[in-house]
Design a protein around this motif. Structure first.
Motif, PDB file in Angstrom:
ATOM      1  N   VAL A   3      -9.631  26.027  -6.966  1.00  0.00           N
ATOM      2  CA  VAL A   3     -10.509  26.990  -7.630  1.00  0.00           C
ATOM      3  C   VAL A   3     -10.079  28.406  -7.259  1.00  0.00           C
ATOM      4  O   VAL A   3      -9.867  28.703  -6.090  1.00  0.00           O
ATOM      5  CB  VAL A   3     -11.983  26.777  -7.216  1.00  0.00           C
ATOM      6  N   GLN A   4      -9.945  29.262  -8.252  1.00  0.00           N
ATOM      7  CA  GLN A   4      -9.675  30.677  -8.021  1.00  0.00           C
ATOM      8  C   GLN A   4     -10.947  31.456  -8.349  1.00  0.00           C
ATOM      9  O   GLN A   4     -11.594  31.188  -9.366  1.00  0.00           O
ATOM     10  CB  GLN A   4      -8.528  31.164  -8.889  1.00  0.00           C
ATOM     11  N   LEU A   5     -11.267  32.425  -7.508  1.00  0.00           N
ATOM     12  CA  LEU A   5     -12.528  33.150  -7.624  1.00  0.00           C
ATOM     13  C   LEU A   5     -12.297  34.651  -7.646  1.00  0.00           C
ATOM     14  O   LEU A   5     -11.520  35.172  -6.832  1.00  0.00           O
ATOM     15  CB  LEU A   5     -13.439  32.798  -6.448  1.00  0.00           C
ATOM     16  N   ALA A  52     -14.813  31.994 -12.048  1.00  0.00           N
ATOM     17  CA  ALA A  52     -14.018  30.938 -11.439  1.00  0.00           C
ATOM     18  C   ALA A  52     -13.068  30.313 -12.445  1.00  0.00           C
ATOM     19  O   ALA A  52     -13.382  30.197 -13.626  1.00  0.00           O
ATOM     20  CB  ALA A  52     -14.929  29.868 -10.863  1.00  0.00           C
ATOM     21  N   SER A  53     -11.932  29.930 -11.985  1.00  0.00           N
ATOM     22  CA  SER A  53     -10.991  29.171 -12.799  1.00  0.00           C
ATOM     23  C   SER A  53     -10.575  27.943 -12.011  1.00  0.00           C
ATOM     24  O   SER A  53     -10.567  27.958 -10.784  1.00  0.00           O
ATOM     25  CB  SER A  53      -9.775  30.022 -13.170  1.00  0.00           C
ATOM     26  N   GLY A  54     -10.259  26.904 -12.727  1.00  0.00           N
ATOM     27  CA  GLY A  54      -9.916  25.665 -12.047  1.00  0.00           C
ATOM     28  C   GLY A  54     -10.804  24.526 -12.516  1.00  0.00           C
ATOM     29  O   GLY A  54     -11.980  24.722 -12.808  1.00  0.00           O
ATOM     30  N   ARG A  55     -10.245  23.356 -12.568  1.00  0.00           N
ATOM     31  CA  ARG A  55     -10.954  22.223 -13.148  1.00  0.00           C
ATOM     32  C   ARG A  55     -12.096  21.719 -12.299  1.00  0.00           C
ATOM     33  O   ARG A  55     -12.963  21.007 -12.781  1.00  0.00           O
ATOM     34  CB  ARG A  55      -9.966  21.091 -13.406  1.00  0.00           C
ATOM     35  N   THR A  56     -12.116  22.075 -11.014  1.00  0.00           N
ATOM     36  CA  THR A  56     -13.128  21.506 -10.129  1.00  0.00           C
ATOM     37  C   THR A  56     -14.352  22.396  -9.956  1.00  0.00           C
ATOM     38  O   THR A  56     -15.223  22.082  -9.164  1.00  0.00           O
ATOM     39  CB  THR A  56     -12.529  21.233  -8.748  1.00  0.00           C
ATOM     40  N   SER A  81     -34.630  44.772  -4.683  1.00  0.00           N
ATOM     41  CA  SER A  81     -35.198  45.454  -3.510  1.00  0.00           C
ATOM     42  C   SER A  81     -34.152  45.634  -2.416  1.00  0.00           C
ATOM     43  O   SER A  81     -34.366  45.301  -1.251  1.00  0.00           O
ATOM     44  CB  SER A  81     -36.392  44.664  -2.968  1.00  0.00           C
ATOM     45  N   LEU A  82     -33.020  46.170  -2.802  1.00  0.00           N
ATOM     46  CA  LEU A  82     -31.913  46.296  -1.857  1.00  0.00           C
ATOM     47  C   LEU A  82     -32.258  47.247  -0.714  1.00  0.00           C
ATOM     48  O   LEU A  82     -32.974  48.246  -0.896  1.00  0.00           O
ATOM     49  CB  LEU A  82     -30.665  46.766  -2.588  1.00  0.00           C
ATOM     50  N   LYS A  83     -31.717  46.924   0.442  1.00  0.00           N
ATOM     51  CA  LYS A  83     -31.937  47.706   1.655  1.00  0.00           C
ATOM     52  C   LYS A  83     -30.596  48.184   2.193  1.00  0.00           C
ATOM     53  O   LYS A  83     -29.563  47.557   1.936  1.00  0.00           O
ATOM     54  CB  LYS A  83     -32.616  46.829   2.711  1.00  0.00           C
ATOM     55  N   PRO A  84     -30.591  49.259   2.969  1.00  0.00           N
ATOM     56  CA  PRO A  84     -29.324  49.719   3.557  1.00  0.00           C
ATOM     57  C   PRO A  84     -28.617  48.623   4.369  1.00  0.00           C
ATOM     58  O   PRO A  84     -27.377  48.577   4.381  1.00  0.00           O
ATOM     59  CB  PRO A  84     -29.760  50.884   4.444  1.00  0.00           C
ATOM     60  N   GLU A  85     -29.371  47.748   4.994  1.00  0.00           N
ATOM     61  CA  GLU A  85     -28.753  46.680   5.785  1.00  0.00           C
ATOM     62  C   GLU A  85     -28.102  45.602   4.915  1.00  0.00           C
ATOM     63  O   GLU A  85     -27.449  44.693   5.444  1.00  0.00           O
ATOM     64  CB  GLU A  85     -29.782  46.033   6.722  1.00  0.00           C
ATOM     65  N   ASP A  86     -28.250  45.681   3.597  1.00  0.00           N
ATOM     66  CA  ASP A  86     -27.539  44.776   2.703  1.00  0.00           C
ATOM     67  C   ASP A  86     -26.117  45.268   2.423  1.00  0.00           C
ATOM     68  O   ASP A  86     -25.348  44.576   1.749  1.00  0.00           O
ATOM     69  CB  ASP A  86     -28.287  44.639   1.363  1.00  0.00           C
ATOM     70  N   THR A  87     -25.790  46.436   2.904  1.00  0.00           N
ATOM     71  CA  THR A  87     -24.449  46.986   2.701  1.00  0.00           C
ATOM     72  C   THR A  87     -23.400  46.082   3.336  1.00  0.00           C
ATOM     73  O   THR A  87     -23.479  45.755   4.526  1.00  0.00           O
ATOM     74  CB  THR A  87     -24.356  48.392   3.304  1.00  0.00           C
ATOM     75  N   ALA A  88     -22.427  45.665   2.540  1.00  0.00           N
ATOM     76  CA  ALA A  88     -21.391  44.752   3.021  1.00  0.00           C
ATOM     77  C   ALA A  88     -20.413  44.473   1.889  1.00  0.00           C
ATOM     78  O   ALA A  88     -20.669  44.830   0.733  1.00  0.00           O
ATOM     79  CB  ALA A  88     -22.007  43.432   3.490  1.00  0.00           C
ATOM     80  N   VAL A  89     -19.323  43.827   2.230  1.00  0.00           N
ATOM     81  CA  VAL A  89     -18.458  43.227   1.221  1.00  0.00           C
ATOM     82  C   VAL A  89     -19.010  41.836   0.945  1.00  0.00           C
ATOM     83  O   VAL A  89     -19.237  41.056   1.882  1.00  0.00           O
ATOM     84  CB  VAL A  89     -17.000  43.144   1.695  1.00  0.00           C
ATOM     85  N   TYR A  90     -19.232  41.529  -0.321  1.00  0.00           N
ATOM     86  CA  TYR A  90     -19.803  40.242  -0.719  1.00  0.00           C
ATOM     87  C   TYR A  90     -18.707  39.340  -1.266  1.00  0.00           C
ATOM     88  O   TYR A  90     -17.912  39.759  -2.120  1.00  0.00           O
ATOM     89  CB  TYR A  90     -20.895  40.460  -1.759  1.00  0.00           C
ATOM     90  N   TYR A  91     -18.698  38.108  -0.769  1.00  0.00           N
ATOM     91  CA  TYR A  91     -17.684  37.138  -1.131  1.00  0.00           C
ATOM     92  C   TYR A  91     -18.301  35.928  -1.817  1.00  0.00           C
ATOM     93  O   TYR A  91     -19.354  35.423  -1.393  1.00  0.00           O
ATOM     94  CB  TYR A  91     -16.941  36.646   0.112  1.00  0.00           C
ATOM     95  N   CYS A  92     -17.628  35.457  -2.820  1.00  0.00           N
ATOM     96  CA  CYS A  92     -17.967  34.215  -3.501  1.00  0.00           C
ATOM     97  C   CYS A  92     -17.101  33.110  -2.894  1.00  0.00           C
ATOM     98  O   CYS A  92     -15.926  33.355  -2.574  1.00  0.00           O
ATOM     99  CB  CYS A  92     -17.673  34.397  -4.984  1.00  0.00           C
ATOM    100  N   ALA A  93     -17.664  31.922  -2.751  1.00  0.00           N
ATOM    101  CA  ALA A  93     -16.921  30.829  -2.148  1.00  0.00           C
ATOM    102  C   ALA A  93     -17.271  29.502  -2.811  1.00  0.00           C
ATOM    103  O   ALA A  93     -18.391  29.325  -3.318  1.00  0.00           O
ATOM    104  CB  ALA A  93     -17.220  30.750  -0.656  1.00  0.00           C
ATOM    105  N   ALA A  94     -16.312  28.585  -2.794  1.00  0.00           N
ATOM    106  CA  ALA A  94     -16.507  27.258  -3.384  1.00  0.00           C
ATOM    107  C   ALA A  94     -16.255  26.183  -2.341  1.00  0.00           C
ATOM    108  O   ALA A  94     -15.314  26.297  -1.543  1.00  0.00           O
ATOM    109  CB  ALA A  94     -15.570  27.061  -4.569  1.00  0.00           C
ATOM    110  N   GLY A  95     -17.094  25.173  -2.350  1.00  0.00           N
ATOM    111  CA  GLY A  95     -16.948  24.081  -1.405  1.00  0.00           C
ATOM    112  C   GLY A  95     -17.259  22.751  -2.043  1.00  0.00           C
ATOM    113  O   GLY A  95     -17.766  22.682  -3.159  1.00  0.00           O
ATOM    114  N   ARG A  96     -16.991  21.666  -1.322  1.00  0.00           N
ATOM    115  CA  ARG A  96     -17.177  20.342  -1.884  1.00  0.00           C
ATOM    116  C   ARG A  96     -18.617  19.874  -1.797  1.00  0.00           C
ATOM    117  O   ARG A  96     -19.068  19.085  -2.628  1.00  0.00           O
ATOM    118  CB  ARG A  96     -16.276  19.339  -1.163  1.00  0.00           C
ATOM    119  N   TYR A  97     -19.352  20.338  -0.797  1.00  0.00           N
ATOM    120  CA  TYR A  97     -20.682  19.800  -0.550  1.00  0.00           C
ATOM    121  C   TYR A  97     -21.719  20.907  -0.543  1.00  0.00           C
ATOM    122  O   TYR A  97     -21.483  21.980   0.006  1.00  0.00           O
ATOM    123  CB  TYR A  97     -20.704  19.055   0.794  1.00  0.00           C
TER     124      TYR A  97
END
Length: 123
Positions: free
Chosen positions: A2-4, A24-28, A85-101
């Motif tokens: 999977v590519q994200l 996302a791309s990829g058959r799974t 309702s975003l807060k300053p402490e929500d500041t971050a780099v956000y990542y998407c991820a894929a898993g089997r379970y």
């Protein structure tokens, strides 16, 4: 495999809403559990939200529960994170991820990762 690719991050003010998307791309993809993580400067990557392959089960960290909503569209191969309702402490780099379970809250539970999108919340 999977590519994200994440998108939607930007500078917002406290109290604003923002929607992140992950293409996302990829058959799974449709059989993969999906998650959103975030990493602030100097901190470890932390779990934010997850969703099972069918979209019927979602789970959140305590810090975002009630404010963020994860969803997916398997027909479009996308997963989204609606952030309210975003807060300053929500500041971050956000990542998407894929898993089997589904149910995973650790980075080791996910096999594939995007490059991240920056969210900055100003006070």
């Amino acid at each position: 495999q999977v590519q994200l690719v994440e998108s939607g991050g930007r500078l917002v003010q406290a109290g604003d809403s923002l929607r992140l998307s992950c293409a996302a791309s990829g058959r799974t993809f449709s059989s993969s559990a999906m998650g959103w993580f975030r990493q602030a400067p100097g901190k470890e990557r932390e779990f934010v939200a997850g969703i099972n392959w069918g979209g019927g089960i979602t789970y959140y960290s305590d810090s975002v529960k009630g404010r963020f909503t994860i969803s997916r569209d398997n027909a479009k191969n996308t997963v989204s994170l609606q952030m309210n309702s975003l807060k300053p402490e929500d500041t971050a780099v956000y990542y998407c991820a894929a898993g089997r379970y589904s149910g995973g809250r650790n980075t080791n539970d996910y096999n594939y990762w995007g490059q991240g999108t920056q969210v900055t919340v100003s006070s």
